[in-house]
Scaffold this motif. Structure first.
Motif, mmCIF file in Angstrom:
data_model
loop_
_atom_site.group_PDB
_atom_site.id
_atom_site.type_symbol
_atom_site.label_atom_id
_atom_site.label_comp_id
_atom_site.label_asym_id
_atom_site.label_seq_id
_atom_site.Cartn_x
_atom_site.Cartn_y
_atom_site.Cartn_z
ATOM 1 N N ILE A 84 -17.635 -12.486 -33.662
ATOM 2 C CA ILE A 84 -18.659 -11.493 -33.990
ATOM 3 C C ILE A 84 -19.118 -10.772 -32.726
ATOM 4 N N GLU A 85 -19.303 -11.516 -31.644
ATOM 5 C CA GLU A 85 -19.702 -10.897 -30.378
ATOM 6 C C GLU A 85 -18.634 -9.922 -29.897
ATOM 7 N N GLN A 86 -17.367 -10.296 -30.034
ATOM 8 C CA GLN A 86 -16.275 -9.406 -29.633
ATOM 9 C C GLN A 86 -16.205 -8.166 -30.527
ATOM 10 N N LEU A 87 -16.490 -8.362 -31.802
ATOM 11 C CA LEU A 87 -16.492 -7.238 -32.737
ATOM 12 C C LEU A 87 -17.529 -6.200 -32.328
ATOM 13 N N PHE A 88 -18.718 -6.670 -31.978
ATOM 14 C CA PHE A 88 -19.766 -5.743 -31.552
ATOM 15 C C PHE A 88 -19.442 -5.100 -30.200
ATOM 16 N N GLU A 89 -18.781 -5.837 -29.329
ATOM 17 C CA GLU A 89 -18.360 -5.253 -28.057
ATOM 18 C C GLU A 89 -17.448 -4.057 -28.289
ATOM 19 N N LEU A 90 -16.520 -4.212 -29.228
ATOM 20 C CA LEU A 90 -15.596 -3.121 -29.525
ATOM 21 C C LEU A 90 -16.328 -1.948 -30.173
ATOM 22 N N LEU A 93 -17.976 0.187 -27.720
ATOM 23 C CA LEU A 93 -17.067 1.025 -26.948
ATOM 24 C C LEU A 93 -16.689 2.307 -27.684
ATOM 25 N N ILE A 94 -16.564 2.224 -29.032
ATOM 26 C CA ILE A 94 -16.025 3.384 -29.756
ATOM 27 C C ILE A 94 -17.048 4.181 -30.569
ATOM 28 N N GLU A 95 -18.027 3.517 -31.172
ATOM 29 C CA GLU A 95 -18.903 4.254 -32.088
ATOM 30 C C GLU A 95 -19.901 5.194 -31.403
ATOM 31 N N PRO A 96 -20.537 4.819 -30.295
ATOM 32 C CA PRO A 96 -21.419 5.799 -29.644
ATOM 33 C C PRO A 96 -20.662 7.051 -29.201
ATOM 34 N N ALA A 97 -19.452 6.861 -28.665
ATOM 35 C CA ALA A 97 -18.645 8.015 -28.265
ATOM 36 C C ALA A 97 -18.295 8.867 -29.473
ATOM 37 N N GLY A 98 -17.971 8.201 -30.591
ATOM 38 C CA GLY A 98 -17.663 8.929 -31.813
ATOM 39 C C GLY A 98 -18.840 9.725 -32.327
#
Length: 221
Positions: A84-90, A93-98
């Protein structure tokens, strides 16, 4: 769907069956690792086994159902805390930029869809308060629309393949997950509608971090 929970027979029957099974997975009626009986589901939904099997195949392709030879189907196991922690890390990385890219590309159709979804999730006057599983599905659609509006198909596909909302929403069943998210969605939506890329990025990052903290706080250590 009838008052007794049996599905009517719309044209897109398999889609209806898929959503019904997904609701059961999200709402923990089908628990992680639980066996899924095709006959039982078909009876409960008032359909033949064919759309149930087609829906389970789709859910298997999405990683939410596992099929074992000679044994049958079961729900995929729950993610561990490190996963779960790794999922949020990813996601960070991608959603704010999106969201920043979406703020520059938002068209009228997407604006309307995001406003509608936010109203539906919020249970605004004239709209029924969504169930937990309905909220999860609309939340997923809200984030997917923003990712699609980024114009970057790789970013959008990456988010879709995470199936993050099903994994997150079946981890915890708590009003904080929905009520606090509504306010955070409002911040994201306001920034997007202003076309403010920096504010959209900031609001999305804050939302994902808050979501991570809520989930990890509600999980056993």
């Amino acid at each position: 769907m009838s008052s007794g929970g049996t599905l009517q027979r719309p044209a897109a029957l398999t889609s209806e069956v898929y959503n019904a099974i997904l609701d059961r997975i999200t709402g923990m009626q089908i628990a992680p690792d639980a066996r899924i009986n095709v006959d039982t589901l078909a009876r409960e939904l008032g359909v033949s086994q064919t759309p149930v099997r087609e829906s389970l195949s789709r859910l298997e392709a999405e990683g939410l159902v596992i099929k074992t030879h000679l044994i049958g189907h079961r729900a995929s196991p729950q993610l561990t805390r490190p996963q779960i922690e790794q999922l949020f890390e990813l996601r960070l990385l991608i959603e704010p930029a999106g969201a920043a890219m979406a703020a520059r590309n938002l068209d009228a159709k997407t604006r309307d869809a995001l406003n509608r979804l936010h109203a539906e999730m919020s249970g605004m006057p004239g709209r029924a308060t969504p169930t937990y599983s309905e909220f999860a599905r609309k939340d997923a659609e809200f984030h997917a629309l923003i990712a699609e509006a980024s114009g970057n198909m790789f970013l959008s596909d990456s988010l879709a393949k995470l199936h993050t909302h099903v994994h997150i929403f079946r981890l915890v069943f708590h009003t904080r997950v929905t009520t606090e998210a509504i306010d955070e969605h409002a911040e994201i939506l306001a920034a997007l509608l202003r076309g403010d890329a920096a504010a959209s990025k900031k609001a999305m990052r804050a939302h994902i971090m808050a979501s991570r903290d809520r989930v990890l706080t509600l999980l056993p250590a």
